[in-house]
Design an enzyme around this catalytic site. Sequence first.
Site, PDB file in Angstrom:
ATOM      1  N   SER A  29       0.825  -1.213   0.000  1.00 49.74           N
ATOM      2  CA  SER A  29       0.000   0.000   0.000  1.00 49.74           C
ATOM      3  C   SER A  29       0.857   1.260   0.000  1.00 49.74           C
ATOM      4  O   SER A  29       0.329   2.369  -0.034  1.00 49.74           O
ATOM      5  CB  SER A  29      -0.930   0.009   1.215  1.00 49.74           C
ATOM      6  OG  SER A  29      -0.177  -0.126   2.413  1.00 49.74           O
ATOM      7  N   ASN A 116      -2.198  -2.362  13.084  1.00 50.35           N
ATOM      8  CA  ASN A 116      -3.660  -2.215  13.024  1.00 50.35           C
ATOM      9  C   ASN A 116      -4.143  -0.967  13.766  1.00 50.35           C
ATOM     10  O   ASN A 116      -4.961  -0.205  13.251  1.00 50.35           O
ATOM     11  CB  ASN A 116      -4.339  -3.463  13.576  1.00 50.35           C
ATOM     12  CG  ASN A 116      -4.016  -4.690  12.738  1.00 50.35           C
ATOM     13  OD1 ASN A 116      -3.429  -4.577  11.664  1.00 50.35           O
ATOM     14  ND2 ASN A 116      -4.384  -5.870  13.233  1.00 50.35           N
ATOM     15  N   THR A 161     -39.710  26.991 -11.041  1.00 50.99           N
ATOM     16  CA  THR A 161     -40.024  25.633 -10.601  1.00 50.99           C
ATOM     17  C   THR A 161     -40.226  24.858 -11.897  1.00 50.99           C
ATOM     18  O   THR A 161     -40.684  25.430 -12.903  1.00 50.99           O
ATOM     19  CB  THR A 161     -41.303  25.565  -9.732  1.00 50.99           C
ATOM     20  OG1 THR A 161     -42.403  26.041 -10.507  1.00 50.99           O
ATOM     21  CG2 THR A 161     -41.182  26.394  -8.460  1.00 50.99           C
ATOM     22  N   LYS A 289     -16.507  29.528 -29.093  1.00 50.60           N
ATOM     23  CA  LYS A 289     -16.883  28.868 -27.842  1.00 50.60           C
ATOM     24  C   LYS A 289     -16.129  29.379 -26.623  1.00 50.60           C
ATOM     25  O   LYS A 289     -14.943  29.634 -26.654  1.00 50.60           O
ATOM     26  CB  LYS A 289     -16.647  27.349 -27.948  1.00 50.60           C
ATOM     27  CG  LYS A 289     -17.575  26.631 -28.893  1.00 50.60           C
ATOM     28  CD  LYS A 289     -19.039  26.646 -28.456  1.00 50.60           C
ATOM     29  CE  LYS A 289     -19.294  25.778 -27.267  1.00 50.60           C
ATOM     30  NZ  LYS A 289     -19.332  24.358 -27.558  1.00 50.60           N
ATOM     31  N   ASN A 291     -16.360  27.715 -22.924  1.00 52.21           N
ATOM     32  CA  ASN A 291     -17.052  26.631 -22.223  1.00 52.21           C
ATOM     33  C   ASN A 291     -16.905  26.729 -20.699  1.00 52.21           C
ATOM     34  O   ASN A 291     -15.824  27.025 -20.202  1.00 52.21           O
ATOM     35  CB  ASN A 291     -16.506  25.285 -22.691  1.00 52.21           C
ATOM     36  CG  ASN A 291     -16.789  25.044 -24.165  1.00 52.21           C
ATOM     37  OD1 ASN A 291     -17.812  25.500 -24.675  1.00 52.21           O
ATOM     38  ND2 ASN A 291     -15.883  24.372 -24.846  1.00 52.21           N
ATOM     39  N   GLU A 296     -18.724  22.348 -15.075  1.00 58.58           N
ATOM     40  CA  GLU A 296     -18.995  21.027 -15.672  1.00 58.58           C
ATOM     41  C   GLU A 296     -18.181  19.935 -14.988  1.00 58.58           C
ATOM     42  O   GLU A 296     -18.683  18.856 -14.679  1.00 58.58           O
ATOM     43  CB  GLU A 296     -18.671  21.046 -17.166  1.00 58.58           C
ATOM     44  CG  GLU A 296     -19.655  21.842 -17.996  1.00 58.58           C
ATOM     45  CD  GLU A 296     -19.212  21.879 -19.453  1.00 58.58           C
ATOM     46  OE1 GLU A 296     -19.756  21.106 -20.244  1.00 58.58           O
ATOM     47  OE2 GLU A 296     -18.309  22.663 -19.802  1.00 58.58           O
ATOM     48  N   TYR A 323      -9.586  -6.460  12.749  1.00 59.04           N
ATOM     49  CA  TYR A 323      -8.995  -5.924  11.522  1.00 59.04           C
ATOM     50  C   TYR A 323      -8.946  -6.976  10.418  1.00 59.04           C
ATOM     51  O   TYR A 323      -8.647  -8.142  10.663  1.00 59.04           O
ATOM     52  CB  TYR A 323      -7.555  -5.429  11.789  1.00 59.04           C
ATOM     53  CG  TYR A 323      -6.861  -4.958  10.527  1.00 59.04           C
ATOM     54  CD1 TYR A 323      -7.021  -3.661  10.069  1.00 59.04           C
ATOM     55  CD2 TYR A 323      -6.092  -5.841   9.754  1.00 59.04           C
ATOM     56  CE1 TYR A 323      -6.421  -3.235   8.891  1.00 59.04           C
ATOM     57  CE2 TYR A 323      -5.483  -5.421   8.576  1.00 59.04           C
ATOM     58  CZ  TYR A 323      -5.656  -4.119   8.152  1.00 59.04           C
ATOM     59  OH  TYR A 323      -5.067  -3.701   6.979  1.00 59.04           O
ATOM     60  N   GLN A 328      -7.368  -2.021   4.037  1.00 55.41           N
ATOM     61  CA  GLN A 328      -6.350  -1.269   3.306  1.00 55.41           C
ATOM     62  C   GLN A 328      -6.979  -0.551   2.107  1.00 55.41           C
ATOM     63  O   GLN A 328      -6.453   0.448   1.634  1.00 55.41           O
ATOM     64  CB  GLN A 328      -5.250  -2.229   2.840  1.00 55.41           C
ATOM     65  CG  GLN A 328      -4.105  -1.552   2.127  1.00 55.41           C
ATOM     66  CD  GLN A 328      -2.882  -2.457   2.049  1.00 55.41           C
ATOM     67  OE1 GLN A 328      -2.263  -2.755   3.062  1.00 55.41           O
ATOM     68  NE2 GLN A 328      -2.565  -2.915   0.854  1.00 55.41           N
ATOM     69  N   LYS A 331      -8.242   3.512   1.781  1.00 57.28           N
ATOM     70  CA  LYS A 331      -7.466   4.737   1.599  1.00 57.28           C
ATOM     71  C   LYS A 331      -7.720   5.452   0.290  1.00 57.28           C
ATOM     72  O   LYS A 331      -7.947   6.666   0.266  1.00 57.28           O
ATOM     73  CB  LYS A 331      -5.978   4.438   1.776  1.00 57.28           C
ATOM     74  CG  LYS A 331      -5.646   4.386   3.237  1.00 57.28           C
ATOM     75  CD  LYS A 331      -4.365   3.682   3.525  1.00 57.28           C
ATOM     76  CE  LYS A 331      -4.481   2.924   4.812  1.00 57.28           C
ATOM     77  NZ  LYS A 331      -5.489   1.840   4.816  1.00 57.28           N
TER      78      LYS A 331
HETATM   79  N1  ARG Z   1      -1.366  -1.215   5.200  1.00 56.99           N
HETATM   80  C1  ARG Z   1      -2.300  -1.678   6.173  1.00 56.99           C
HETATM   81  C2  ARG Z   1      -3.653  -0.966   6.005  1.00 56.99           C
HETATM   82  O1  ARG Z   1      -3.688  -0.018   5.323  1.00 56.99           O
HETATM   83  C3  ARG Z   1      -1.759  -1.412   7.532  1.00 56.99           C
HETATM   84  C4  ARG Z   1      -2.240  -2.413   8.537  1.00 56.99           C
HETATM   85  C5  ARG Z   1      -1.722  -3.751   8.177  1.00 56.99           C
HETATM   86  N2  ARG Z   1      -1.920  -4.679   9.213  1.00 56.99           N
HETATM   87  C6  ARG Z   1      -1.674  -5.980   9.000  1.00 56.99           C
HETATM   88  N3  ARG Z   1      -1.838  -6.747   9.992  1.00 56.99           N
HETATM   89  N4  ARG Z   1      -1.291  -6.435   7.849  1.00 56.99           N
HETATM   90  O2  ARG Z   1      -4.644  -1.379   6.531  1.00 56.99           O
END
Ligand code: ARG
Length: 467
Positions: A29, A116, A161, A289, A291, A296, A323, A328, A331
Amino acid sequence: MASDKGIDKPWAGRFTEATDAFVEAFTASVGFDKRLYRHDIMGSLAHARMLTHVGVLTADECQAIVSGLQEIERDIERGAFEWRVSLEDVHMNIEARLTERIGIAGKKLHTGRSRNDQIATDIRLYLRDEIDAIHAELARLQTALLDLAEREADTLMPGFTHLQVAQPITFGHHMMAWFEMLVRDAARLADCRKRVNIMPLGAAALAGTSYPIDRAYSAQLLGFDAPAENSLDAVSDRDFAIEFTAAAALLMTHLSRFSEELILWSSTQFSFVDLPDRFCTGSSIMPQKKNPDVPELVRGKTGRVTGNLIALLTLMKAQPLAYNKDNQEDKEPLFDTIDTVRGSLKVYADMMPALRVKRDNLAQAARSGFSTATDLADYLVRRGVAFRDAHEVVGKAVRYGVDAGKDLAEMTLDELRQFSPVIGQDVFDVLTLEGSVAARNHLGGTAPAQVRAAVQRARSRMRASNP
Ligand code: ARG
């Protein structure tokens, strides 16, 4: 951090072979969560200080960790930090670098903590700052709308309206309608922020930790209102991000509605407003034109934020405690929502003060379309005619006007009196646009005096909520 099997991972201990190369890239990630680096370091600094406070780390270890992390932050900021996909995420990249820098003390930072609770803390810290930044842009746009409403408090325009001319209103009143939508958006964000500002740190992987941690202490260092009550909940739920995205989707929906109106209004057919050239683009083939790209695009971008909301809701549903790696995936939709909302608000806040309002065209449009028909009906009611009968009388007068090509105010007294003998010379006072809007002189009404009063109230509300 190579293990005895040559595996370059902090968790390599129980593994017998290296991660498949594609799996490594697939599960990483760091490509997107590196944007959390500042908040990750902030969380680590507080965690190290708390561990020192309760005697788990020595003052020297803490000092080494603090200055090591501060140097890493500077390196990242000047682009001198090498992010490694093999280290998965922002957390392990920073921790690995810290250990390279300061040695054994770096390996102690993760005591009593898990990625976590770390990631859950990072996102909340990050989102809290972003909500504040969004609030500031929102306030800038709200102020622009108030200025515009005040400037155009007397400007007459048709109210619609069904997108058909309905009754005359003032342009200022219309701007205040937009303003009110944003007031609720700001309130939703402020309310969401209360639930964002709760600290997961200390939940560790899921069950808490055996170290004598002081969660109130870390919460205070990080400016959280309180530590989360339950460790399982703290590491697993992303409802705060969903809630934020829901508020953002509504906010974008409002901007999309503003956009739709600006697009219509800046067309040749309406010609109510002129958008500044620097917020428009031309056509590569049609030389005439200009625009309205900004409105938009904002209208178009609303779709992705609504999509992000659905993505996050779907991501969360059916996840067992606690968790799961699914999280992940929170995000990118969250970051995209933040970027989209901030960008859209910024461009709107920059653009609105430069909007040119074509007062003559607006008034002309209000004069056509029989926008004062309700005023004539109300006039008849004041003369003793029952409203339903008055409605019928005016309907006939409008029918006549359509055929004769005349608006009500353009008819002579004799012409009007064909439809009702109670009509007198004073009818023309109510058939003017000015008379029509001035008559709606109560709280929430379109009269210029009411618009000015509403602007004043709004300004003091804004001062109270953004001291
Ligand atoms: N990159 C992970 C996330 O965004 C961080 C937590 C990962 N925890 C794990 N036990 N693999 O959630």
